[in-house]
Design an enzyme around this catalytic site. Structure first.
Site, PDB file in Angstrom:
ATOM      1  N   CYS A   1       0.779  -1.210   0.082  1.00 56.09           N
ATOM      2  CA  CYS A   1      -0.075  -0.075  -0.090  1.00 56.09           C
ATOM      3  C   CYS A   1       0.911   1.412  -0.051  1.00 56.09           C
ATOM      4  CB  CYS A   1      -0.990   0.065   1.375  1.00 56.09           C
ATOM      5  SG  CYS A   1      -1.890   1.603   1.398  1.00 56.09           S
TER       6      CYS A   1
ATOM      7  N   TYR B   1       9.444  18.369   6.973  1.00 58.02           N
ATOM      8  CA  TYR B   1       9.250  17.331   8.174  1.00 58.02           C
ATOM      9  C   TYR B   1       8.780  17.878   9.418  1.00 58.02           C
ATOM     10  CZ  TYR B   1      10.357  13.086  10.938  1.00 58.02           C
ATOM     11  OH  TYR B   1      10.470  12.038  11.441  1.00 58.02           O
TER      12      TYR B   1
HETATM   13  N1  LIG Z   1      13.800   7.105  13.557  1.00 56.45           N
HETATM   14  C1  LIG Z   1      13.642   8.160  14.244  1.00 56.45           C
HETATM   15  O1  LIG Z   1      14.417   8.600  14.647  1.00 56.45           O
HETATM   16  C2  LIG Z   1      12.324   8.748  14.219  1.00 56.45           C
HETATM   17  C3  LIG Z   1      11.095   8.420  13.327  1.00 56.45           C
HETATM   18  N2  LIG Z   1       9.737   8.918  13.585  1.00 56.45           N
HETATM   19  C4  LIG Z   1       8.789   8.466  12.746  1.00 56.45           C
HETATM   20  O2  LIG Z   1       8.523   7.310  12.757  1.00 56.45           O
HETATM   21  C5  LIG Z   1       7.782   6.636  11.736  1.00 56.45           C
HETATM   22  C6  LIG Z   1       8.557   5.397  11.354  1.00 56.45           C
HETATM   23  O3  LIG Z   1       9.895   5.864  10.977  1.00 56.45           O
HETATM   24  P1  LIG Z   1      11.285   4.835  11.066  1.00 56.45           P
HETATM   25  O4  LIG Z   1      10.850   3.541  11.515  1.00 56.45           O
HETATM   26  O5  LIG Z   1      12.249   5.376  11.660  1.00 56.45           O
HETATM   27  O6  LIG Z   1      11.454   4.952   9.219  1.00 56.45           O
HETATM   28  P2  LIG Z   1      11.597   3.676   8.378  1.00 56.45           P
HETATM   29  O7  LIG Z   1      12.025   4.353   7.123  1.00 56.45           O
HETATM   30  O8  LIG Z   1      12.642   2.757   8.898  1.00 56.45           O
HETATM   31  O9  LIG Z   1      10.346   3.125   8.199  1.00 56.45           O
HETATM   32  C7  LIG Z   1       9.203   3.762   7.609  1.00 56.45           C
HETATM   33  C8  LIG Z   1       8.237   2.624   6.961  1.00 56.45           C
HETATM   34  O10 LIG Z   1       7.216   3.562   6.174  1.00 56.45           O
HETATM   35  C9  LIG Z   1       7.376   3.027   4.921  1.00 56.45           C
HETATM   36  N3  LIG Z   1       6.646   3.897   3.982  1.00 56.45           N
HETATM   37  C10 LIG Z   1       7.310   5.090   3.495  1.00 56.45           C
HETATM   38  N4  LIG Z   1       6.353   5.682   2.677  1.00 56.45           N
HETATM   39  C11 LIG Z   1       5.346   4.843   2.493  1.00 56.45           C
HETATM   40  C12 LIG Z   1       4.191   5.274   1.764  1.00 56.45           C
HETATM   41  N5  LIG Z   1       3.817   6.207   0.856  1.00 56.45           N
HETATM   42  N6  LIG Z   1       3.114   4.314   1.911  1.00 56.45           N
HETATM   43  C13 LIG Z   1       3.355   3.160   2.908  1.00 56.45           C
HETATM   44  N7  LIG Z   1       4.529   2.922   3.651  1.00 56.45           N
HETATM   45  C14 LIG Z   1       5.425   3.895   3.334  1.00 56.45           C
HETATM   46  C15 LIG Z   1       8.592   2.533   4.329  1.00 56.45           C
HETATM   47  O11 LIG Z   1       8.649   1.475   3.294  1.00 56.45           O
HETATM   48  C16 LIG Z   1       9.090   1.882   5.675  1.00 56.45           C
HETATM   49  O12 LIG Z   1       8.605   0.445   5.847  1.00 56.45           O
HETATM   50  C17 LIG Z   1       7.961   7.925  10.849  1.00 56.45           C
HETATM   51  O13 LIG Z   1       6.631   8.335  10.965  1.00 56.45           O
HETATM   52  C18 LIG Z   1       8.984   8.870  11.309  1.00 56.45           C
HETATM   53  O14 LIG Z   1       8.691  10.226  10.853  1.00 56.45           O
HETATM   54  C19 LIG Z   1       9.745   9.933  14.486  1.00 56.45           C
HETATM   55  C20 LIG Z   1      10.777  10.456  15.347  1.00 56.45           C
HETATM   56  C21 LIG Z   1      12.195   9.842  15.202  1.00 56.45           C
HETATM   57  C1  LIG Z   2      14.824  17.118  17.674  1.00 61.55           C
HETATM   58  C2  LIG Z   2      14.160  16.456  16.387  1.00 61.55           C
HETATM   59  C3  LIG Z   2      14.006  15.141  16.596  1.00 61.55           C
HETATM   60  C4  LIG Z   2      13.272  14.578  15.236  1.00 61.55           C
HETATM   61  C5  LIG Z   2      13.537  13.226  15.306  1.00 61.55           C
HETATM   62  C6  LIG Z   2      13.269  12.475  13.992  1.00 61.55           C
HETATM   63  O1  LIG Z   2      11.939  12.595  13.688  1.00 61.55           O
HETATM   64  C7  LIG Z   2      13.783  11.627  13.141  1.00 61.55           C
HETATM   65  C8  LIG Z   2      13.494  11.259  11.978  1.00 61.55           C
HETATM   66  C9  LIG Z   2      14.044  10.650  11.109  1.00 61.55           C
HETATM   67  C10 LIG Z   2      13.505   9.031  10.739  1.00 61.55           C
HETATM   68  O2  LIG Z   2      14.190   8.238  11.097  1.00 61.55           O
HETATM   69  C11 LIG Z   2      13.479   9.164   9.215  1.00 61.55           C
HETATM   70  C12 LIG Z   2      14.248  10.386   8.698  1.00 61.55           C
HETATM   71  O3  LIG Z   2      14.601  10.451   7.538  1.00 61.55           O
HETATM   72  C13 LIG Z   2      14.195  11.332   9.721  1.00 61.55           C
HETATM   73  C14 LIG Z   2      15.322  12.152   9.931  1.00 61.55           C
HETATM   74  C15 LIG Z   2      15.387  13.203   8.941  1.00 61.55           C
HETATM   75  C16 LIG Z   2      16.479  13.946   8.857  1.00 61.55           C
HETATM   76  C17 LIG Z   2      16.714  15.200   7.789  1.00 61.55           C
HETATM   77  C18 LIG Z   2      17.580  14.832   7.006  1.00 61.55           C
HETATM   78  C19 LIG Z   2      17.828  16.061   5.901  1.00 61.55           C
HETATM   79  C20 LIG Z   2      18.886  15.608   5.006  1.00 61.55           C
HETATM   80  O4  LIG Z   2      20.264  16.096   5.280  1.00 61.55           O
HETATM   81  O5  LIG Z   2      18.835  14.956   4.186  1.00 61.55           O
END
Ligand SMILES: NC(=O)C1=CN([C@@H]2O[C@H](COP(=O)(O)OP(=O)(O)OC[C@H]3O[C@@H](n4cnc5c(N)ncnc54)[C@H](O)[C@@H]3O)[C@@H](O)[C@H]2O)C=CC1
Ligand SMILES: CCCCCC(=O)/C=C/[C@H]1[C@H](O)CC(=O)[C@@H]1CCCCCCC(=O)O
Length: 263
Positions: free
Chosen positions: A63, A151
């Site tokens: 999806c 973002y």
């Molecule tokens: N990793 C981090 O440090 C942080 C992540 N988040 C948020 O947590 C959530 C998950 O992030 P992560 O697990 O780190 O990322 P990730 O990239 O490991 O996982 C994201 C998943 O979403 C899927 N995805 C992306 N676009 C999509 C679409 N159009 N339709 C369906 N699926 C799609 C990807 O294929 C992937 O499996 C995101 O909303 C991210 O913004 C929030 C804070 C920190």
């Molecule tokens: C204090 C702010 C905390 C933000 C944490 C967060 O949401 C991080 C999300 C990452 C997630 O693992 C997937 C991503 O891509 C996010 C990181 C985004 C970083 C922007 C990088 C921009 C660039 O240099 O390309």
């Protein structure tokens, strides 16, 4: 909420935070629909989960959450297979500074659509049993995030939308709405950011991690579970704290007019 026999739909569920959320649901006895645009990784995750939790408890649905038709279809297929829906987690998210409209579309518009679809299918007003929706935002939805302002805008949007709608949704539909704001979480994407970026960004990143810690996907999944299980909480915001742990953010007093209009 007792999870045994409950049905959950999780977007972006085949890796990272979404995968950890799907797994904690399965571990606790729920059946889970995994939605994701990444089909090869989806097949691998599905097979691994099936070995441990049983094929009858898992549905993998390719999806793209930005396609309203695909998203609608996934809700219908989940209900067809499992005959009920109790929990929705709108987790799929990206950072894409070049195509910033796509970032808004995935991170905000699709979360709004997923929330409305969840309410539509779980609403007590239309014969559903009620339920809970957890939207995944970020600390970048609460404090400025210079690396990717769009973002941040998308995540501020998720926080504002979810907490605002929670004021009326429970009473009208029997659906609780919650929002989870991780800080930095140790996922493959984040490891890429740490290793590839310019030293100025690395320095900033180090400072932020020193301040907000680096959470694991399991910690985030535990936080998600709290938001789902605790019936007394609605409109709650669980966020990364300076201790590196998750804590509830007290929102300003929530005041409604006498007859608030709802969804
Ligand atoms: N990793 C981090 O440090 C942080 C992540 N988040 C948020 O947590 C959530 C998950 O992030 P992560 O697990 O780190 O990322 P990730 O990239 O490991 O996982 C994201 C998943 O979403 C899927 N995805 C992306 N676009 C999509 C679409 N159009 N339709 C369906 N699926 C799609 C990807 O294929 C992937 O499996 C995101 O909303 C991210 O913004 C929030 C804070 C920190
Ligand atoms: C204090 C702010 C905390 C933000 C944490 C967060 O949401 C991080 C999300 C990452 C997630 O693992 C997937 C991503 O891509 C996010 C990181 C985004 C970083 C922007 C990088 C921009 C660039 O240099 O390309």
């Amino acid at each position: 909420m007792e999870l045994q026999g409950k049905v959950a739909l999780v977007t972006g569920a085949v890796q990272g935070i979404g995968k950890a959320i799907a797994e904690i649901l399965l571990k606790n006895g729920a059946k889970v629909s995994l939605l994701d645009i990444n089909v090869p990784t989806g097949e691998v995750t599905k097979a691994a989960f099936e070995q441990i939790y049983g094929a009858e408890n898992i549905l993998f649905l390719p999806c793209d959450v930005t396609s309203e038709n695909q998203l609608k279809d996934c809700f219908c297929k989940t209900l067809e297979k499992f005959q009920r829906l109790d929990i929705v987690c709108n987790n799929a998210g990206i950072s894409d500074r070049e195509n910033w409209e796509k970032c808004l579309s995935v991170n905000l518009v699709s979360v709004i659509k997923g929330t409305y679809l969840g309410i539509q299918h779980m609403s007590k007003e239309t014969g559903g049993k009620g339920g809970v929706i957890v939207n995944i935002a970020s600390m970048a939805g609460l404090i400025p995030f210079y690396l990717d302002p769009v973002y941040a805008a998308s995540k501020y949007g998720v926080v504002g939308f979810t907490t605002s709608l929670s004021l009326t949704c429970l009473e009208k539909h029997g659906v609780r709405l919650q929002v989870l704001c991780p800080g930095f979480v140790d996922t493959p994407l984040l490891r890429g950011l740490k290793s590839e970026k310019a030293s100025e960004q690395k320095e900033w990143f180090k400072k932020m991690v020193a301040r907000f810690g680096l959470q694991t996907t399991s910690q985030i999944a535990e936080g998600f579970l709290q938001l789902v299980m605790d019936h007394t909480r609605n409109g709650s915001l669980l966020k990364a704290s300076e201790t590196g742990k998750l804590e509830y953010e007290d929102l300003p007093a929530l005041v409604l007019p006498e007859n608030p209009k709802s969804t």
